[in-house]
Design an enzyme around this catalytic site. Structure first.
Site, PDB file in Angstrom:
ATOM      1  N   LYS A 103       6.391  -4.187  -3.629  1.00 52.31           N
ATOM      2  CA  LYS A 103       7.805  -3.890  -3.458  1.00 52.31           C
ATOM      3  C   LYS A 103       8.217  -3.939  -2.004  1.00 52.31           C
ATOM      4  O   LYS A 103       9.261  -4.478  -1.649  1.00 52.31           O
ATOM      5  CB  LYS A 103       8.100  -2.517  -4.057  1.00 52.31           C
ATOM      6  CG  LYS A 103       9.543  -2.055  -3.907  1.00 52.31           C
ATOM      7  CD  LYS A 103      10.413  -2.762  -4.899  1.00 52.31           C
ATOM      8  CE  LYS A 103      11.866  -2.341  -4.805  1.00 52.31           C
ATOM      9  NZ  LYS A 103      12.740  -3.385  -5.359  1.00 52.31           N
ATOM     10  N   HIS A 140      22.621 -35.694  -3.621  1.00 52.14           N
ATOM     11  CA  HIS A 140      21.859 -36.088  -2.425  1.00 52.14           C
ATOM     12  C   HIS A 140      20.344 -36.010  -2.670  1.00 52.14           C
ATOM     13  O   HIS A 140      19.569 -36.059  -1.730  1.00 52.14           O
ATOM     14  CB  HIS A 140      22.250 -35.204  -1.238  1.00 52.14           C
ATOM     15  CG  HIS A 140      23.694 -35.333  -0.878  1.00 52.14           C
ATOM     16  ND1 HIS A 140      24.219 -36.434  -0.240  1.00 52.14           N
ATOM     17  CD2 HIS A 140      24.754 -34.509  -1.118  1.00 52.14           C
ATOM     18  CE1 HIS A 140      25.523 -36.287  -0.073  1.00 52.14           C
ATOM     19  NE2 HIS A 140      25.872 -35.121  -0.603  1.00 52.14           N
ATOM     20  N   GLU A 148       9.623 -14.894  -9.608  1.00 49.11           N
ATOM     21  CA  GLU A 148       8.778 -13.706  -9.438  1.00 49.11           C
ATOM     22  C   GLU A 148       8.504 -12.983 -10.748  1.00 49.11           C
ATOM     23  O   GLU A 148       7.452 -12.361 -10.894  1.00 49.11           O
ATOM     24  CB  GLU A 148       9.323 -12.762  -8.357  1.00 49.11           C
ATOM     25  CG  GLU A 148      10.625 -12.102  -8.629  1.00 49.11           C
ATOM     26  CD  GLU A 148      11.058 -11.188  -7.468  1.00 49.11           C
ATOM     27  OE1 GLU A 148      10.212 -10.675  -6.732  1.00 49.11           O
ATOM     28  OE2 GLU A 148      12.280 -10.997  -7.326  1.00 49.11           O
ATOM     29  N   LYS A 188      14.489 -14.716  -8.906  1.00 49.95           N
ATOM     30  CA  LYS A 188      14.177 -13.751  -9.976  1.00 49.95           C
ATOM     31  C   LYS A 188      13.254 -14.386 -11.016  1.00 49.95           C
ATOM     32  O   LYS A 188      12.297 -13.767 -11.474  1.00 49.95           O
ATOM     33  CB  LYS A 188      15.460 -13.260 -10.671  1.00 49.95           C
ATOM     34  CG  LYS A 188      16.325 -12.328  -9.865  1.00 49.95           C
ATOM     35  CD  LYS A 188      15.849 -10.884  -9.819  1.00 49.95           C
ATOM     36  CE  LYS A 188      15.050 -10.588  -8.591  1.00 49.95           C
ATOM     37  NZ  LYS A 188      15.699 -10.363  -7.355  1.00 49.95           N
ATOM     38  N   GLU A 224      19.291 -16.756  -5.795  1.00 50.52           N
ATOM     39  CA  GLU A 224      18.783 -15.471  -6.287  1.00 50.52           C
ATOM     40  C   GLU A 224      18.311 -15.595  -7.737  1.00 50.52           C
ATOM     41  O   GLU A 224      17.274 -15.032  -8.114  1.00 50.52           O
ATOM     42  CB  GLU A 224      19.876 -14.402  -6.131  1.00 50.52           C
ATOM     43  CG  GLU A 224      19.603 -13.062  -6.792  1.00 50.52           C
ATOM     44  CD  GLU A 224      18.402 -12.299  -6.234  1.00 50.52           C
ATOM     45  OE1 GLU A 224      17.760 -12.788  -5.282  1.00 50.52           O
ATOM     46  OE2 GLU A 224      18.088 -11.233  -6.779  1.00 50.52           O
ATOM     47  N   ASN A 247      -2.481   1.771   5.500  1.00 49.47           N
ATOM     48  CA  ASN A 247      -1.464   0.776   5.143  1.00 49.47           C
ATOM     49  C   ASN A 247      -1.165  -0.010   6.406  1.00 49.47           C
ATOM     50  O   ASN A 247      -0.896   0.588   7.450  1.00 49.47           O
ATOM     51  CB  ASN A 247      -0.202   1.476   4.632  1.00 49.47           C
ATOM     52  CG  ASN A 247       0.949   0.497   4.430  1.00 49.47           C
ATOM     53  OD1 ASN A 247       0.735  -0.679   4.160  1.00 49.47           O
ATOM     54  ND2 ASN A 247       2.165   0.994   4.570  1.00 49.47           N
ATOM     55  N   GLY A 248      -1.193  -1.352   6.329  1.00 46.25           N
ATOM     56  CA  GLY A 248      -0.897  -2.166   7.510  1.00 46.25           C
ATOM     57  C   GLY A 248      -2.025  -3.143   7.770  1.00 46.25           C
ATOM     58  O   GLY A 248      -2.857  -3.407   6.890  1.00 46.25           O
ATOM     59  N   CYS A 302       0.830  -1.197   0.000  1.00 43.86           N
ATOM     60  CA  CYS A 302       0.000   0.000   0.000  1.00 43.86           C
ATOM     61  C   CYS A 302       0.872   1.258   0.000  1.00 43.86           C
ATOM     62  O   CYS A 302       1.798   1.388   0.789  1.00 43.86           O
ATOM     63  CB  CYS A 302      -0.964   0.062   1.177  1.00 43.86           C
ATOM     64  SG  CYS A 302      -2.095  -1.316   1.270  1.00 43.86           S
ATOM     65  N   TRP A 328      -2.287  -3.040  -1.755  1.00 45.68           N
ATOM     66  CA  TRP A 328      -1.909  -4.452  -1.849  1.00 45.68           C
ATOM     67  C   TRP A 328      -2.833  -5.167  -0.867  1.00 45.68           C
ATOM     68  O   TRP A 328      -2.758  -4.944   0.345  1.00 45.68           O
ATOM     69  CB  TRP A 328      -0.437  -4.645  -1.471  1.00 45.68           C
ATOM     70  CG  TRP A 328       0.034  -6.056  -1.662  1.00 45.68           C
ATOM     71  CD1 TRP A 328       0.475  -6.614  -2.826  1.00 45.68           C
ATOM     72  CD2 TRP A 328       0.124  -7.082  -0.667  1.00 45.68           C
ATOM     73  NE1 TRP A 328       0.826  -7.922  -2.612  1.00 45.68           N
ATOM     74  CE2 TRP A 328       0.621  -8.243  -1.303  1.00 45.68           C
ATOM     75  CE3 TRP A 328      -0.175  -7.143   0.693  1.00 45.68           C
ATOM     76  CZ2 TRP A 328       0.825  -9.436  -0.622  1.00 45.68           C
ATOM     77  CZ3 TRP A 328       0.029  -8.335   1.371  1.00 45.68           C
ATOM     78  CH2 TRP A 328       0.528  -9.469   0.708  1.00 45.68           C
ATOM     79  N   ARG A 339       4.382  -0.171  -4.575  1.00 42.61           N
ATOM     80  CA  ARG A 339       4.083  -0.702  -3.239  1.00 42.61           C
ATOM     81  C   ARG A 339       2.850  -1.600  -3.226  1.00 42.61           C
ATOM     82  O   ARG A 339       2.585  -2.283  -2.236  1.00 42.61           O
ATOM     83  CB  ARG A 339       3.880   0.455  -2.249  1.00 42.61           C
ATOM     84  CG  ARG A 339       5.085   1.360  -2.114  1.00 42.61           C
ATOM     85  CD  ARG A 339       4.796   2.491  -1.160  1.00 42.61           C
ATOM     86  NE  ARG A 339       4.723   2.000   0.202  1.00 42.61           N
ATOM     87  CZ  ARG A 339       5.747   1.925   1.031  1.00 42.61           C
ATOM     88  NH1 ARG A 339       6.941   2.308   0.626  1.00 42.61           N
ATOM     89  NH2 ARG A 339       5.595   1.468   2.241  1.00 42.61           N
TER      90      ARG A 339
HETATM   91  O1  M6R Z   1      12.908  -4.014   1.084  1.00 39.52           O
HETATM   92  P1  M6R Z   1      13.582  -5.291   1.468  1.00 39.52           P
HETATM   93  O2  M6R Z   1      14.986  -5.386   0.926  1.00 39.52           O
HETATM   94  O3  M6R Z   1      13.542  -5.564   2.936  1.00 39.52           O
HETATM   95  O4  M6R Z   1      12.744  -6.440   0.757  1.00 39.52           O
HETATM   96  C1  M6R Z   1      13.034  -7.781   1.002  1.00 39.52           C
HETATM   97  C2  M6R Z   1      12.307  -8.684   0.029  1.00 39.52           C
HETATM   98  O5  M6R Z   1      10.921  -8.512   0.147  1.00 39.52           O
HETATM   99  C3  M6R Z   1      12.722  -8.402  -1.421  1.00 39.52           C
HETATM  100  O6  M6R Z   1      14.097  -8.558  -1.609  1.00 39.52           O
HETATM  101  C4  M6R Z   1      11.979  -9.350  -2.383  1.00 39.52           C
HETATM  102  O7  M6R Z   1      12.405 -10.660  -2.189  1.00 39.52           O
HETATM  103  C5  M6R Z   1      12.184  -8.899  -3.829  1.00 39.52           C
HETATM  104  N1  M6R Z   1      10.936  -8.863  -4.523  1.00 39.52           N
HETATM  105  C6  M6R Z   1      13.099  -9.791  -4.603  1.00 39.52           C
HETATM  106  O8  M6R Z   1      13.268  -9.370  -5.909  1.00 39.52           O
END
Ligand code: M6R
Length: 616
Positions: A611, A508, A492, A489, A485, A102-103, A2, A76, A27
């Site tokens: 985000k 394993h 998502e 990527k 990582e 927001n929250g 949000c 969101w 957001r």
């Molecule tokens: O704002 P932050 O770095 O704390 O966010 C952490 C994760 O939510 C963030 O890295 C998330 O995994 C990303 N979407 C990855 O691309």
């Protein structure tokens, strides 16, 4: 999670609010809405499910009367589906008051029962509407928005940033925050509120962060901040270090494409001012106290998602250079398992946004348990740095795309600065060792730029693979978190099932996944720097190749040993082993981005995500 914006001043608020929402849309993008008090003192609202463009369309089709006081929200969804009814703002006091949130209000259910019993009705399934109705009830009792807020916040459990306007108080926006972000923008004859400074950076670069459990009232000429009891509190102004253009696409096809390309600068800017005459001295750490650092016996890194992978990568460097044990924990797992902490434990939180609720709560928990806390953060004025003993800011610039890229390399750079600072303070690396690693770090921006030149190879690969249903990623040592990582990527951005494994773990269990045609990315350690690991990973490649895997190797320039066994090789420049992650991650970011484009998906705003994750 949000985005929130508020405005009072001379301008027509609708333009300011929609511009702020555009920059905050990362957001959350389940719905958007605005409330404006027009020049006749009437409250007008518009809201629409879907991205901000849907709200723009609604406003074009059904324009509302504009005015110079207003609030805006991009959602969101947590409580209630992402539809028009659940979109914010929500109304109270018989439609004369509008509120955005927001929250999560954890005790909304008993509060709703109480209000229902009093005869109030609800239009939505949200927790937020309960706050709007409650605020309306308190406004009727007090006749003052700030006083009504003071009564309401005492009743709420959970996390909230709330903003509200009332048509009987034009020229006033009131906000309150507990555990969710809110920043003030100071203008000339106008003032702003936002979830972060992106909301108003187009209009002012003067900002004030609001502390926990505080209420703010803005009018065109004044800003008043109090605690929840109504006592005035002192605030501190800061300058926003970037301008509005930094948060625009600037001709790129997506924010992610722009941010990937900005990685050389993100690292260079993070190093700037922290290395002098070839020696790492991080002023923020010196201020925190080199004696305190020297007394640390254990480090716990807490973070989520990509930030946690930056922590996992840095663990290798911190342990090698500073010779101190490092545990890396997901923030949400850390806090709820009674971790052992003491005053010689240093907790390092990593967060691009500085608002991730899981990480924020873990930091608070750690400090209450006696540990010291340093944050690595990219966002000025954010909450996590304020709740820490010290902060080392990454200077990656605003990251708008939901998938984190430039913040990741900047986080690793900041953690390597920390590791070298600590190694100097603890005397675990001699001058020559420090100089050697520092020179490697300084060379990284140019090397990332070289990797970026291979964009076409990666794009071609992504086009060929656009029908792929699952991809595996293997890495060893510092290549392991990069494999994780790479998989994140791809999940998502391209909605493809992807898993990262430590290459040594293959036999394993995971090798059972290999069948003819299965694409596997392998991050290959350097044959020079990791002479003992390189042949083992090359053997792993042969093992999966023998079972029909299609191998895409990320390997050092000149690594001839992988060539016979890989279907595709993406070369990275020579670097010392601990620095390879900063290079090897780039093709994986590009691959996920290009595959998302090839599938016609929204690169910047992948489905279901936001985000900054400001709910637990
Ligand atoms: O704002 P932050 O770095 O704390 O966010 C952490 C994760 O939510 C963030 O890295 C998330 O995994 C990303 N979407 C990855 O691309």
């Amino acid at each position: 999670m949000c985005g929130i914006v508020g405005y009072v001043g001379d301008s027509k608020s609708l333009e300011v609010l929609m511009g702020g929402l555009r920059r905050l849309e990362y957001r959350g993008y389940d719905s958007a809405g605005i409330a404006v008090i027009d020049d006749d003192g009437a409250l007008n609202t518009a809201k629409q499910a879907g991205k901000l463009a849907m709200l723009s369309g609604e406003l074009d089709a059904h324009p509302i009367n504009n005015g110079s006081t207003g609030i805006g929200h991009t959602r969101w969804a947590t409580h209630g589906a992402p539809n028009n009814e659940n979109a914010h703002p929500h109304l109270g006091d018989n439609g004369r008051l509008a509120l955005i949130h927001n929250g999560i209000i954890e005790n909304f259910s008993p509060l709703k029962d109480e209000l229902l019993a009093e005869g109030f009705t609800f239009e939505s399934e949200t927790d937020s509407e309960v706050a709007a109705v409650l605020l309306g009830r308190e406004y009727q009792r007090t006749g003052d928005l700030a006083a009504a807020f003071r009564a309401v916040v005492e009743r709420l459990d959970g996390a909230f940033t709330l903003l509200a306007v009332h048509q009987d108080q034009p020229g006033v926006v009131v906000g309150a925050r507990r555990n969710s972000p809110l920043v003030i923008g100071l203008g000339d004859g106008e003032n702003f509120l936002g979830s972060d400074v992106a909301a108003f950076v187009e209009y002012t670069r003067r900002a004030v962060a609001i502390g926990q459990d505080q209420i703010v009232t803005i009018t065109p000429d004044a800003v008043v901040v109090t605690d929840f009891a109504g006592n005035a509190v002192e605030t501190e102004e800061f300058d926003i270090a970037w301008d509005a253009s930094a948060s625009e696409k600037g001709g790129w096809s997506s924010f992610m494409a722009k941010e990937v390309s900005e990685q050389p600068d993100a690292v260079a800017n993070t190093l700037r001012g922290r290395i002098s005459d070839g020696v790492v001295v991080v002023p923020e750490l010196t201020e925190f106290g080199d004696e305190v650092l020297a007394g640390i016996r254990r480090i716990v890194i807490i973070a989520c998602g990509t930030a946690a992978y930056a922590g996992q990568t840095a663990k290798y460097a911190i342990e090698k250079w500073a010779q101190i044990p490092v545990d890396v924990e997901l923030s949400h797992e850390f806090r709820y398992r009674d971790p052992v902490l003491s005053d010689d434990t240093l907790v390092i939180s990593i967060s691009q946004s500085g608002e991730t609720m899981d990480t924020l709560m873990a930091v608070k928990y750690a400090r209450e348990a006696g540990a010291k806390a340093i944050s690595i953060c990219n966002t000025q004025g954010a909450t996590i740095p304020r709740e820490s003993d010290a902060v080392v800011y990454t200077h990656a610039g605003p990251e708008v795309a939901v998938a984190s890229t430039k913040a990741f390399v900047a986080q690793i750079a900041a953690l390597y600065l920390f590791a070298l600072h600590l190694a100097r303070v603890r005397g675990t690396l001699d001058a020559a060792g420090l100089a050697e690693q520092t020179a490697e770090l300084l060379a990284i921006p140019d090397k990332i730029a070289t990797v970026l030149e291979q964009g076409d190879t990666v794009r071609q690969l992504a086009t060929w693979m656009s029908d792929t249903r699952a991809v595996l990623f293997l890495g060893r040592h510092v290549g392991f978190p990069i494999a994780l990582e790479g998989a994140l990527k791809l999940k998502e951005l391209a909605y493809i099932h992807a898993e990262g494994f430590a290459a040594g773990e293959l036999k394993h269990g995971p090798i059972a996944l290999i069948e003819p045609g299965q694409p596997v990315f392998v991050v290959v350690p350097s044959p020079r720097g990791s002479a003992h690991l390189h042949p083992k990973v090359v053997s792993n490649i042969q093992e999966i190749r023998a079972r029909g895997a299609r191998v895409i190797a990320i390997a050092e320039q000149g690594d001839a040993a992988v060539l016979p066994f890989a279907d595709t090789v993406i070369h990275i420049p020579l670097a010392a082993p601990l620095f390879e992650p900063l290079l090897a991650v780039v093709p994986l970011q590009l691959f996920a981005m290009e595959l998302s484009v090839a599938k016609g998906l929204d690169v910047d705003q992948p489905r279901n995500l936001a985000k900054s994750v400001t709910v637990e």
